[in-house]
Design an enzyme around this catalytic site. Sequence first.
Site, mmCIF file in Angstrom:
data_model
loop_
_atom_site.group_PDB
_atom_site.id
_atom_site.type_symbol
_atom_site.label_atom_id
_atom_site.label_comp_id
_atom_site.label_asym_id
_atom_site.label_seq_id
_atom_site.Cartn_x
_atom_site.Cartn_y
_atom_site.Cartn_z
ATOM 1 C CB THR A 107 -0.377 5.970 1.496
ATOM 2 O OG1 THR A 107 -1.538 6.085 0.690
ATOM 3 C CG2 THR A 107 0.687 5.241 0.715
ATOM 4 C CB THR A 160 -1.073 12.279 0.861
ATOM 5 O OG1 THR A 160 -1.627 11.346 -0.067
ATOM 6 C CG2 THR A 160 0.259 11.777 1.391
HETATM 7 N N1 ASP Z 1 -5.648 7.541 -0.219
HETATM 8 C C1 ASP Z 1 -4.520 7.670 0.683
HETATM 9 C C2 ASP Z 1 -5.008 8.425 1.901
HETATM 10 O O1 ASP Z 1 -5.193 9.613 1.813
HETATM 11 C C3 ASP Z 1 -3.422 8.377 -0.003
HETATM 12 C C4 ASP Z 1 -2.183 8.616 0.814
HETATM 13 O O2 ASP Z 1 -2.156 8.523 2.024
HETATM 14 O O3 ASP Z 1 -1.166 8.954 0.172
HETATM 15 O O4 ASP Z 1 -5.213 7.849 2.932
#
Ligand code: ASP
Length: 313
Positions: free
Chosen positions: A8, A87
């Site tokens: 993200t 995340t």
């Molecule tokens: N789906 C995303 C990922 O893990 C979520 C994020 O980065 O917050 O790449």
Amino acid sequence: MLLGTGGTIAGRAAEAADNVGYVAGQVDVAEFVAAVPALDEAPLDVEQIAQIDSKDMGLGVWQALVRRIAAHLERQEVKAVIVTHGTDTIEETAFLLQSLLRPAKPVVLTCAMRPSTALMPDGPQNLSDAVVVARYEGAVGVVVVCAGQVHGARDVAKVHTYRLDAFDSGDAGPLACVEEGRVRAFRNWDSAGEDRPFDTKARARFLAIKELPRVELITSHADADGSLVRGLLALRHERPLRGIVVAGTGNGTVHSALTKALNDAQAQGVRVRLTSRCVNGRVVPHPGLAFEDAGGLSPVKARLALALDLLEV
Ligand code: ASP
């Protein structure tokens, strides 16, 4: 060195007000750094390792990360490696890197909960904080920096779907916080939960494989039965089943029907390890535990630990 893998933090949404309907892994890490004025004075070299949503993280990107991080850490002029990551699985990557590298220099993973196009993105601040941590004298090993907190690889877990401070280190607590460009350490980092022995040959074995030993994760719950385990055993010819991690209830209790099926699996040579589905605490070992205890690791980390252990065999 700053290595980008997507997430993200590198995500883009069509609308600035949209914090959930975005596509992760869109903005190159070089572009991202250029947009953070606080990094102007940081001598950062960048490398794009992958550009994915970390829900899709797996062996190929992990192998590339391990290879490149190890190579950079050997360079005398490299003081630290920062990795931008989604995340969703950052805790798994952090644990894996710590298990395979056990680095003396800091390896700082950072991320964001909002895409780069958000009205108030959190990625730039997290990346600035990661640089601060990377330069901190006392920093060692793999850590995750998010929302002003520094978490150890062993303890960190994503505990919230949406909040900017989505991470927690459970009973251990964070290692430190970053306050206005300064690290305030709460404890000594080099003792951050290292109870797994470090196997220097594991990295070479990991880099040589085409797939990880198959270890499945099963949760015990009310009304559980053993059908998933029996199904896995029946499909063994497709890809050998080497291990099962069971996320038990409470202090590692497992529904009796599932226990029976897991005992059958063990009798057929499948390694079974026990964790708890509780968000906090760890399984406190006692002679009555039905299966080998995973040493207080969360279910997803215990799954990786078992897969790495099975590489030896
Ligand atoms: N789906 C995303 C990922 O893990 C979520 C994020 O980065 O917050 O790449």
